[in-house]
Design a protein around this motif. Structure first.
Motif, short mmCIF file in Angstrom:
data_model
loop_
_atom_site.label_atom_id
_atom_site.label_comp_id
_atom_site.label_asym_id
_atom_site.label_seq_id
_atom_site.Cartn_x
_atom_site.Cartn_y
_atom_site.Cartn_z
N ASP A 167 -5.72 5.01 -1.10
CA ASP A 167 -5.82 3.62 -1.52
C ASP A 167 -7.20 3.29 -2.08
O ASP A 167 -8.22 3.71 -1.54
N ALA B 201 -6.81 -8.06 -3.71
CA ALA B 201 -7.37 -6.71 -3.53
C ALA B 201 -6.28 -5.66 -3.39
O ALA B 201 -6.49 -4.50 -3.75
N PHE B 202 -5.10 -6.05 -2.88
CA PHE B 202 -4.02 -5.09 -2.65
C PHE B 202 -2.81 -5.29 -3.56
O PHE B 202 -1.76 -4.69 -3.33
N ASN C 274 -5.91 -5.97 -8.25
CA ASN C 274 -7.08 -5.08 -8.29
C ASN C 274 -6.89 -3.78 -7.53
O ASN C 274 -7.85 -3.04 -7.33
N TYR C 275 -5.64 -3.50 -7.11
CA TYR C 275 -5.38 -2.32 -6.28
C TYR C 275 -4.98 -1.12 -7.13
O TYR C 275 -4.16 -1.24 -8.04
N ARG C 276 -5.56 0.02 -6.81
CA ARG C 276 -5.23 1.27 -7.49
C ARG C 276 -4.94 2.35 -6.45
O ARG C 276 -5.37 2.26 -5.31
N PRO D 51 -8.48 -0.32 -2.88
CA PRO D 51 -8.34 -1.77 -3.05
C PRO D 51 -9.51 -2.33 -3.83
O PRO D 51 -10.57 -1.70 -3.96
N LYS E 12 0.82 -1.20 0.00
CA LYS E 12 0.00 0.00 0.00
C LYS E 12 0.86 1.27 0.00
O LYS E 12 1.88 1.34 0.66
N ILE F 128 -11.01 -3.45 3.34
CA ILE F 128 -11.33 -3.86 1.98
C ILE F 128 -12.86 -3.82 1.84
O ILE F 128 -13.57 -4.46 2.61
#
Length: 270
Positions: A82, A226-227, A258-260, A84, A74, A109
């Motif tokens: 973040d 997710a991260f 899938n983390y932005r 996620p 992160k 999340i």
């Protein structure tokens, strides 16, 4: 012995800790405390747990690992925030679902959880996927090779308690989103038909060696997905070998994260 007691089965070498879920005619219905396992046993085969046992000793260790590893992914420096991946978690076991949602909440999340019979999951996904549009779908619950039906062929899906239901649910999810990088699917439970789940469209599935899996293994993989940044792929070897069950219990294919990150970070008013 009474409902709620922790017990082990003498005939299985006391290998798994259970809670008594129901009692009838000198038989006990048992549910694994940390492993996704339902079983029954005669009362004379049961022995009370002789010392207090932390329900998720291995699971707690797993989650500590995940928090450390996820924290390393992160970005916390200004001015980024973040984003996620979002999770839809379907579970055939209410208590495991509750534990899973607690983990997602602790890791911050965004997640929606639904307790459903495994046989109802495919139809439920037809309604839930368009409404929630998740990045990650977890399809789990209880499964097993049926000893009374088993014909020696582990590739015959009819020999499994719920693998066919999981496969049907995965097919519905993959029909909704065909791109495996656009929606990650994690499917299966103890002893599930791993190959069938991957062929149906899952990114990660259980159980290659038809072993028991820890209740929180699918959660760990979902959290890592997710991260993991969208520009990177989830490190398959790293994520699976750091589950409790390992490579015998879980497997998967190369999949993007899938983390932005976003900006600017809005200062808290508190």
């Amino acid at each position: 012995m009474k409902i709620g007691d922790c017990v082990v089965r003498k005939s299985y070498g006391k290998d798994v800790l259970f809670r008594i879920q129901d009692l009838k005619d000198r038989q006990a219905v048992l549910k694994g405390v940390s492993f996704r396992l339902l079983a029954d046993a005669p009362l004379d085969d049961l022995e009370a747990a002789t010392e207090p046992m932390e329900e998720d000793v291995r699971g707690v260790s797993l989650l500590k690992q995940s928090r450390l590893r996820i924290a390393g992914l992160k970005r916390t420096a200004e001015p980024y925030f973040d984003v996620p991946g979002t999770i839809l978690h379907l579970d055939g076991d209410r208590s495991y679902l509750k534990k899973s949602i607690a983990v997602y909440n602790e890791l911050r999340i965004p997640a929606e959880g639904y307790h459903l019979k495994e046989s109802d999951m495919a139809e439920a996904l037809r309604q839930l996927l368009p409404a929630l549009q998740p990045d990650i779908v977890v399809i789990t619950g209880h499964d097993a090779i049926l000893k009374h039906r088993f014909d020696g062929d582990k590739q015959n899906i009819q020999n499994y308690k719920n693998s066919l239901h999981f496969v049907q649910a995965v097919r519905v999810a993959r029909a909704y989103e065909r791109n495996r990088d656009a929606m990650t699917i994690i499917a299966g439970a103890c002893q599930s038909h791993f190959e069938a789940l991957l062929q149906a469209g899952a990114n990660f599935a259980s159980s290659p060696s038809r072993i028991l899996i820890h209740a929180l293994d699918p959660v760990y993989i979902a959290a890592k997905s997710a991260f993991t940044p969208v520009k990177d792929t989830v490190n398959i070897y790293d994520v699976i070998t750091h589950t409790v069950s390992g490579l015998k219990g879980l497997g998967g294919i190369e999949t993007r994260g899938n983390y932005r990150v976003g900006l600017p970070r809005i200062p808290s008013e508190n």
